[in-house]
Write an enzyme that holds these catalytic residues in place. Structure first.
Site, PDB file in Angstrom:
ATOM      1  N   THR A 136       0.189  -3.028   0.962  1.00 57.01           N
ATOM      2  CA  THR A 136       0.494  -2.037  -0.078  1.00 57.01           C
ATOM      3  C   THR A 136      -0.345  -2.152  -1.347  1.00 57.01           C
ATOM      4  O   THR A 136      -0.087  -1.443  -2.326  1.00 57.01           O
ATOM      5  CB  THR A 136       1.975  -2.147  -0.468  1.00 57.01           C
ATOM      6  OG1 THR A 136       2.257  -3.528  -0.813  1.00 57.01           O
ATOM      7  CG2 THR A 136       2.879  -1.729   0.676  1.00 57.01           C
ATOM      8  N   GLU A 137      -1.355  -2.995  -1.372  1.00 54.48           N
ATOM      9  CA  GLU A 137      -2.066  -3.252  -2.625  1.00 54.48           C
ATOM     10  C   GLU A 137      -2.652  -1.990  -3.255  1.00 54.48           C
ATOM     11  O   GLU A 137      -2.607  -1.815  -4.483  1.00 54.48           O
ATOM     12  CB  GLU A 137      -3.183  -4.287  -2.395  1.00 54.48           C
ATOM     13  CG  GLU A 137      -2.709  -5.726  -2.315  1.00 54.48           C
ATOM     14  CD  GLU A 137      -2.272  -6.140  -0.926  1.00 54.48           C
ATOM     15  OE1 GLU A 137      -2.119  -7.346  -0.678  1.00 54.48           O
ATOM     16  OE2 GLU A 137      -2.080  -5.248  -0.068  1.00 54.48           O
ATOM     17  N   THR A 138      -3.220  -1.103  -2.431  1.00 55.53           N
ATOM     18  CA  THR A 138      -3.852   0.089  -3.025  1.00 55.53           C
ATOM     19  C   THR A 138      -2.844   0.979  -3.741  1.00 55.53           C
ATOM     20  O   THR A 138      -3.211   1.772  -4.612  1.00 55.53           O
ATOM     21  CB  THR A 138      -4.575   0.929  -1.955  1.00 55.53           C
ATOM     22  OG1 THR A 138      -3.643   1.305  -0.930  1.00 55.53           O
ATOM     23  CG2 THR A 138      -5.739   0.158  -1.353  1.00 55.53           C
ATOM     24  N   ARG A 139      -1.576   0.853  -3.424  1.00 59.85           N
ATOM     25  CA  ARG A 139      -0.555   1.707  -4.039  1.00 59.85           C
ATOM     26  C   ARG A 139      -0.135   1.221  -5.422  1.00 59.85           C
ATOM     27  O   ARG A 139       0.548   1.943  -6.138  1.00 59.85           O
ATOM     28  CB  ARG A 139       0.654   1.822  -3.119  1.00 59.85           C
ATOM     29  CG  ARG A 139       0.285   2.491  -1.791  1.00 59.85           C
ATOM     30  CD  ARG A 139       1.478   3.031  -1.060  1.00 59.85           C
ATOM     31  NE  ARG A 139       1.073   3.701   0.182  1.00 59.85           N
ATOM     32  CZ  ARG A 139       1.885   4.439   0.919  1.00 59.85           C
ATOM     33  NH1 ARG A 139       3.145   4.605   0.552  1.00 59.85           N
ATOM     34  NH2 ARG A 139       1.449   5.012   2.029  1.00 59.85           N
ATOM     35  N   ILE A 140      -0.547   0.008  -5.795  1.00 56.40           N
ATOM     36  CA  ILE A 140      -0.252  -0.466  -7.149  1.00 56.40           C
ATOM     37  C   ILE A 140      -1.537  -0.707  -7.956  1.00 56.40           C
ATOM     38  O   ILE A 140      -1.495  -1.339  -9.015  1.00 56.40           O
ATOM     39  CB  ILE A 140       0.621  -1.735  -7.145  1.00 56.40           C
ATOM     40  CG1 ILE A 140      -0.096  -2.904  -6.463  1.00 56.40           C
ATOM     41  CG2 ILE A 140       1.965  -1.464  -6.512  1.00 56.40           C
ATOM     42  CD1 ILE A 140       0.545  -4.250  -6.755  1.00 56.40           C
TER      43      ILE A 140
END
Length: 264
Positions: A136-140
């Site tokens: 999920t890194e790209t979403r934060i």
């Protein structure tokens, strides 16, 4: 055992069935990777490596989440150098890989973001029906920099692009199909016990030397790229965009860059 003035451990240790069991037990933050939890994981792995009663290590968890990734509340509140946290994560991943005993991840819960750094560094991963996964890194507003060291060797380039760029959620059966986990049994504890029993037939020397062969290329990549990826991760976590992403996550709202999908 902690005394009455000491905090309860975040990583519990016991030896059973030929395995040194390290259980992540930080339910208040969904087993997120705080600085103290990372330190306790390192201590547990060092203890397991020297434990003559253990032929292998089992990495498990309490609660419905195996690991939620970085402790975003700690990241948001901390004034410390974010580089120290990234280096601690790399140290844990490397310790899992360099452990002279096979490491089995026993999962029946959610795996997010930095949690992939743990499972990607294990030799066997059994994930039960309650498991779900998302990078999920790209979403934060950051990137899966450090976990890429142990994720990319398991994935084809097309699958890697799909999972790492989108942050989409997938289940244990899909994770097994992608090569991220060993299998998706109905009973991960039984699968772990079976694997432990099989490893009792193998010599400690044979296991240690075979692990060195299996992980040689990955460790070479650590030597070449870990420092640069740690620097990249620290830079991104210190950026205004990640500050917005983390704040939005903690406030349970969409970040300011998120747009609804266009209608057909």
């Amino acid at each position: 055992m902690a005394d009455s003035t000491s905090p309860e451990p975040l990583v519990r240790y016991r030896t059973s069935g030929g395995g040194a069991h390290l259980t992540i037990d930080s339910p208040h933050n969904r087993n997120a990777l705080s600085e103290r939890l990372l330190a306790e994981l390192l201590e547990g792995l060092e203890r397991a490596a020297a434990d003559d009663e253990a032929r292998a290590v089992v990495l498990g968890h309490t609660g419905g989440t195996f690991c939620a990734g970085a402790d975003l509340k700690e990241v948001s509140a901390s004034t410390a150098d974010p580089g120290a946290r990234t280096l601690a994560m790399i140290a844990v991943m490397r310790a899992l890989i360099e452990c002279p005993k096979p490491v089995i991840a026993q999962i029946d819960g959610h795996v997010r973001a930095g949690g992939f750094g743990l499972i990607g560094s294990c030799d066997f991963v059994f994930a039960g029906p309650s498991s779900s996964f998302a990078v999920t890194e790209t979403r934060i507003g950051v990137a899966p920099a450090m976990v890429s060291l142990v994720l990319l060797p398991h994935l084809s380039s097309r699958v890697a692009s799909t999972l790492l760029l989108s942050g989409r959620r997938f289940d244990a059966a899909q994770a097994a199909e992608y090569g991220l986990i060993t299998s998706a049994p109905d009973d991960p504890a039984a699968a772990t016990a079976e694997q432990l029993a099989e490893l009792q037939l193998c010599s400690p020397q044979g296991l240690r030397e075979t692990k060195q062969i299996l992980w040689h290329d990955v460790l070479a990549t650590f030597d070449e790229r870990a420092a640069a990826l740690a620097e990249q991760s620290a830079r991104l976590f210190g950026s205004p965009e990640s500050a917005e992403g983390i704040t939005a996550f903690l406030q349970k709202r969409p970040p300011n860059w998120a747009r609804p999908a266009a209608a057909d």
